[in-house]
Design an enzyme around this catalytic site. Structure first.
Site, PDB file in Angstrom:
ATOM      1  N   ASP A   1       0.877  -1.164   0.000  1.00  0.00           N
ATOM      2  CA  ASP A   1       0.000   0.000   0.000  1.00  0.00           C
ATOM      3  C   ASP A   1       0.923   1.224   0.000  1.00  0.00           C
ATOM      4  O   ASP A   1       2.086   1.128   0.410  1.00  0.00           O
ATOM      5  CB  ASP A   1      -0.888  -0.031   1.249  1.00  0.00           C
ATOM      6  CG  ASP A   1      -1.709   1.230   1.379  1.00  0.00           C
ATOM      7  OD1 ASP A   1      -2.432   1.563   0.428  1.00  0.00           O
ATOM      8  OD2 ASP A   1      -1.630   1.890   2.440  1.00  0.00           O
TER       9      ASP A   1
ATOM     10  N   ASP B   1      -0.016   5.125   0.663  1.00  0.00           N
ATOM     11  CA  ASP B   1      -0.204   6.188   1.651  1.00  0.00           C
ATOM     12  C   ASP B   1      -0.378   5.636   3.064  1.00  0.00           C
ATOM     13  O   ASP B   1      -1.249   4.807   3.302  1.00  0.00           O
ATOM     14  CB  ASP B   1      -1.426   7.026   1.272  1.00  0.00           C
ATOM     15  CG  ASP B   1      -1.098   8.493   1.372  1.00  0.00           C
ATOM     16  OD1 ASP B   1      -0.170   8.853   2.112  1.00  0.00           O
ATOM     17  OD2 ASP B   1      -1.773   9.277   0.700  1.00  0.00           O
TER      18      ASP B   1
END
Lengths: 223, 223
Positions: A9, A11
């Site tokens: 992932d 952010d």
């Protein structure tokens, strides 16, 4: 079970862009005469732009909402000058470790691809990755497993050999539904929601780490 | 046969970064006291950095070659400020047309991912794409079909429903070997090499276009 691909992932996992998003939100709200506090930002964090804008813009039509939303994201990207964003603690060591092990790395993010490209550029970490993949073009977001299954497909690796690194509960659930092991990082690591999700003995193992710098040889995590 | 995914080559297809690459090469050669002309650049264009540097640096070890090569690419990215690079003629209309048709779009480039992300950022075209994929992490480059097959996998589309847009003969050959239709753009479109490759009636159809702005409804190309 050997790890052959790592799906990151972006952010909150590779880097934390929340402060820059707040700056972009405040600038855009200010431009439209709306008073927007840090507390409002925190309360609304994680909701999509249309929801946030619809709440603050009285009687705005969908076209206006869409235009202001794009304007906000362009403002965010303009803030992403080199050096303004740093990888989170441990990230560079994990990226280097996986590369050294010959493990394929991919970014699988719910964010818009324009933001993914701009963040990866600003962090100067592009060359670690085979692919950058956005969930915005898929019918459902996380916790739907589609984005991680697409990442496994581009990596050419079976989901059982994939490891997902995530900072959100939806992301960990998506990993489990994709049949992938996962590492939950940041504040999520200490949450009751994560404990409940990871207590399921039938689900692929997940590991909670407050920070990636707690571990230096991550590929041995699940051996 | 319906087109469900479009796979874009980046350099020379979406935008032409040759002038910026020359600028970066000249700066780096100058820094190491090497005289580097535009003619040398043209003659060596398409060869990889290690080959070019080994030719110009007398008796340099592989570690130095690797370091200078990374330095050159970082210089190139530093030149990619917003507005310095423009999409090639017709590109924006094709991107918009495919998006409007609900066709998935992916970048499949042999370039380093750091350059792909920086170029996509500088061109401000990120949001058209589901994924950006680099060939540098795969065992073989184009004309090997691996990169395009990975792009089809992330798109979730069978190769027979993919269209590749390319400016190099290796790219068109890779598309054919992947079982994908293709559009050859730029100078390649008028070349004898392309004519020879596309004369094979057993290969998927390929179309030659000097410029993408010659056609406004590209999804109907092969119907």
């Amino acid at each position: 079970m050997t790890i052959k691909a790592v799906i990151w992932d972006l952010d909150g996992t590779l880097a934390d862009s929340a402060a820059l998003h707040y700056q972009a939100w405040q600038a855009i709200m200010d431009r439209y005469g709306i008073f927007y506090t840090y507390q409002m930002f925190i309360d609304e964090f994680g909701r999509n732009n249309a929801e946030i804008l619809t709440k603050h813009f009285d009687a705005a039509d969908p076209a206006t909402i869409q235009r202001v939303s794009l304007e906000k994201e362009a403002d965010f990207r303009a803030l992403l000058t080199p050096g303004v964003l740093q990888p989170l603690p441990g990230v560079m060591a994990w990226l280097a470790h996986f590369r050294h092990q010959g493990i394929v790395q991919v970014v699988g993010s719910s964010g818009p691809m324009a933001n993914i490209a701009a963040m990866v550029r600003a962090l100067d970490i592009g060359d670690y990755f085979l692919a950058l993949v956005t969930g915005t073009h898929l019918p459902k977001g996380k916790p739907d497993p589609a984005i991680f299954l697409r990442c496994a497909a581009v990596a050419g690796v079976d989901p059982v050999h994939c490891l997902v690194i995530e900072d959100s509960i939806h992301g960990i659930e998506a990993a489990q539904r994709a049949g992938m092991r996962s590492v939950a990082v940041g504040a999520l690591a200490g949450s009751a929601a994560l404990r409940a999700l990871c207590a399921n003995p039938a689900a692929p193992p997940c590991l909670a780490l407050a920070s990636l710098d707690q571990i230096t040889t991550p590929s041995s995590l699940f051996e």
